[in-house]
Design an enzyme around this catalytic site. Sequence first.
Site, PDB file in Angstrom:
ATOM      1  N   ASP A  28      34.705  23.004 -27.949  1.00 13.59           N
ATOM      2  CA  ASP A  28      33.810  22.638 -27.873  1.00 13.59           C
ATOM      3  C   ASP A  28      33.958  20.610 -27.544  1.00 13.59           C
ATOM      4  OD1 ASP A  28      31.519  24.523 -28.402  1.00 13.59           O
ATOM      5  OD2 ASP A  28      32.035  24.175 -30.278  1.00 13.59           O
ATOM      6  N   ILE A  36      33.339  28.398 -20.105  1.00 13.64           N
ATOM      7  CA  ILE A  36      32.197  27.949 -20.987  1.00 13.64           C
ATOM      8  C   ILE A  36      31.615  27.514 -21.926  1.00 13.64           C
ATOM      9  CG2 ILE A  36      29.611  28.760 -19.083  1.00 13.64           C
ATOM     10  CD1 ILE A  36      31.186  30.909 -18.388  1.00 13.64           C
ATOM     11  N   ASP A  37      31.070  26.363 -21.557  1.00 10.10           N
ATOM     12  CA  ASP A  37      30.366  25.601 -22.432  1.00 10.10           C
ATOM     13  C   ASP A  37      29.369  25.733 -22.311  1.00 10.10           C
ATOM     14  OD1 ASP A  37      30.212  23.913 -25.189  1.00 10.10           O
ATOM     15  OD2 ASP A  37      29.702  22.354 -23.930  1.00 10.10           O
ATOM     16  N   THR A  63      27.144  28.777 -23.028  1.00  4.92           N
ATOM     17  CA  THR A  63      27.212  30.420 -22.560  1.00  4.92           C
ATOM     18  C   THR A  63      25.834  30.657 -22.719  1.00  4.92           C
ATOM     19  OG1 THR A  63      29.743  30.871 -23.302  1.00  4.92           O
ATOM     20  CG2 THR A  63      27.680  32.910 -22.960  1.00  4.92           C
ATOM     21  N   ASP A 114      37.853  25.617 -23.582  1.00  5.10           N
ATOM     22  CA  ASP A 114      36.281  26.330 -23.546  1.00  5.10           C
ATOM     23  C   ASP A 114      35.858  26.259 -22.134  1.00  5.10           C
ATOM     24  OD1 ASP A 114      33.815  27.198 -24.323  1.00  5.10           O
ATOM     25  OD2 ASP A 114      33.157  25.041 -25.165  1.00  5.10           O
ATOM     26  N   GLU A 153      38.002  29.203 -26.465  1.00  7.46           N
ATOM     27  CA  GLU A 153      37.407  29.789 -27.884  1.00  7.46           C
ATOM     28  C   GLU A 153      37.865  31.450 -27.144  1.00  7.46           C
ATOM     29  OE1 GLU A 153      33.224  29.543 -26.693  1.00  7.46           O
ATOM     30  OE2 GLU A 153      32.970  30.679 -28.558  1.00  7.46           O
TER      31      GLU A 153
HETATM   32  C1  IPD Z   1      28.089  25.788 -28.258  1.00  7.37           C
HETATM   33  C2  IPD Z   1      26.744  25.128 -26.458  1.00  7.37           C
HETATM   34  C3  IPD Z   1      25.806  24.487 -27.935  1.00  7.37           C
HETATM   35  C4  IPD Z   1      26.610  23.861 -29.369  1.00  7.37           C
HETATM   36  C5  IPD Z   1      26.922  25.330 -29.726  1.00  7.37           C
HETATM   37  C6  IPD Z   1      28.251  25.516 -29.599  1.00  7.37           C
HETATM   38  P1  IPD Z   1      29.397  27.380 -26.358  1.00  7.37           P
HETATM   39  O1  IPD Z   1      29.382  26.535 -27.068  1.00  7.37           O
HETATM   40  O2  IPD Z   1      28.280  23.739 -26.968  1.00  7.37           O
HETATM   41  O3  IPD Z   1      25.667  23.763 -26.903  1.00  7.37           O
HETATM   42  O4  IPD Z   1      25.374  23.814 -30.241  1.00  7.37           O
HETATM   43  O5  IPD Z   1      27.860  24.653 -31.185  1.00  7.37           O
HETATM   44  O6  IPD Z   1      29.432  26.832 -30.196  1.00  7.37           O
HETATM   45  O7  IPD Z   1      29.553  28.988 -27.640  1.00  7.37           O
HETATM   46  O8  IPD Z   1      28.895  28.112 -25.545  1.00  7.37           O
HETATM   47  O9  IPD Z   1      31.026  27.376 -25.441  1.00  7.37           O
HETATM   48 CA    CA Z   2      31.154  25.636 -26.677  1.00  9.78          CA
HETATM   49 CA    CA Z   3      32.135  28.838 -24.465  1.00  8.92          CA
HETATM   50 CA    CA Z   4      30.552  30.726 -27.594  1.00  5.96          CA
END
Ligand code: IPD
Ligand code: CA
Ligand code: CA
Ligand code: CA
Length: 265
Positions: free
Chosen positions: A215, A90-91, A93, A88, A70
């Site tokens: 994601d 950190i999913d 964040t 990813d 990402e």
């Molecule tokens: C997000 C998370 C969030 C989702 C967003 C993503 P990130 O990823 O998964 O739950 O609703 O569409 O972008 O930016 O925290 O890696």
């Molecule tokens: Ca994500």
């Molecule tokens: Ca992320």
């Molecule tokens: Ca992000």
Amino acid sequence: MSINYPELLHIVKGWVEEAGETIRTSMDKPLNIETKSNVNDLVTEMDYQTEAFFKEKIAAHYPHHQMLGEEGTGESLRSTKGVLWIIDPIDGTTNFVHQQYNFAISIGIFEDGVGQLGIVYDVMKREWFTALKGEGAFQNDKQLEKRKPVTLEKAIVGLNSRWLVWEHKNGGEKLHDLVHKSRSARSYGSAALELCYVACGRLDTYINLRLSPWDYAGSLIILKEVGASATTFSNENPSLLEKGTFIASAPSLHEELLSYMPEIK
Ligand code: IPD
Ligand code: CA
Ligand code: CA
Ligand code: CA
């Protein structure tokens, strides 16, 4: 030379464990938080640092493999030929910043576009979701059962309520209808974890109008191993290189749910 994926899973789990420990330790210190596309799109030094950690590991041990992450790694990648790691770092964040809870490291490894290995690690709960193609999916050490049929009336829907607001502003009602007909709705703030919750039965569907490959890459392989469906709103295979709509669900529900998806122009 063909890859020994069970051995690779063992190695990558070790790396993920190490990255998770670094993230947990970092939480005692003040965080440097920046914004990306808008004021609510957060990124921290730990997102960058964790991505760099995996990038270095892959370059050192598997120099012929490609990586898409990402936070910029492989952003010019246009092909899924060969071995591709989609990460990813950190999913979730926003959860990491605001709650220090409910966020994950997600890794999917693909060979010529075919999912081979998936890992999603809930860093604070230390909960693992893993899968190898054809070998089943696991929640920690427990093999997950194939998803059982469920009706919409008894289904728990995973959906961020922001999408209901978006739909309302765009004059639609389909997602509202769907939530109304289901048993209830939940939102945890980490797509990778929410998709694993579909795999293990905590949710029956997860819907997002705009997800990126990192994601869902890890979870895709996990979902497939339990017989859950994962497609775009047009019932196509999700792209490994482009953003798009995304819905995963228990197989019995998928077709019915697709009829509730809004049109995205
Ligand atoms: C997000 C998370 C969030 C989702 C967003 C993503 P990130 O990823 O998964 O739950 O609703 O569409 O972008 O930016 O925290 O890696
Ligand atoms: Ca994500
Ligand atoms: Ca992320
Ligand atoms: Ca992000």
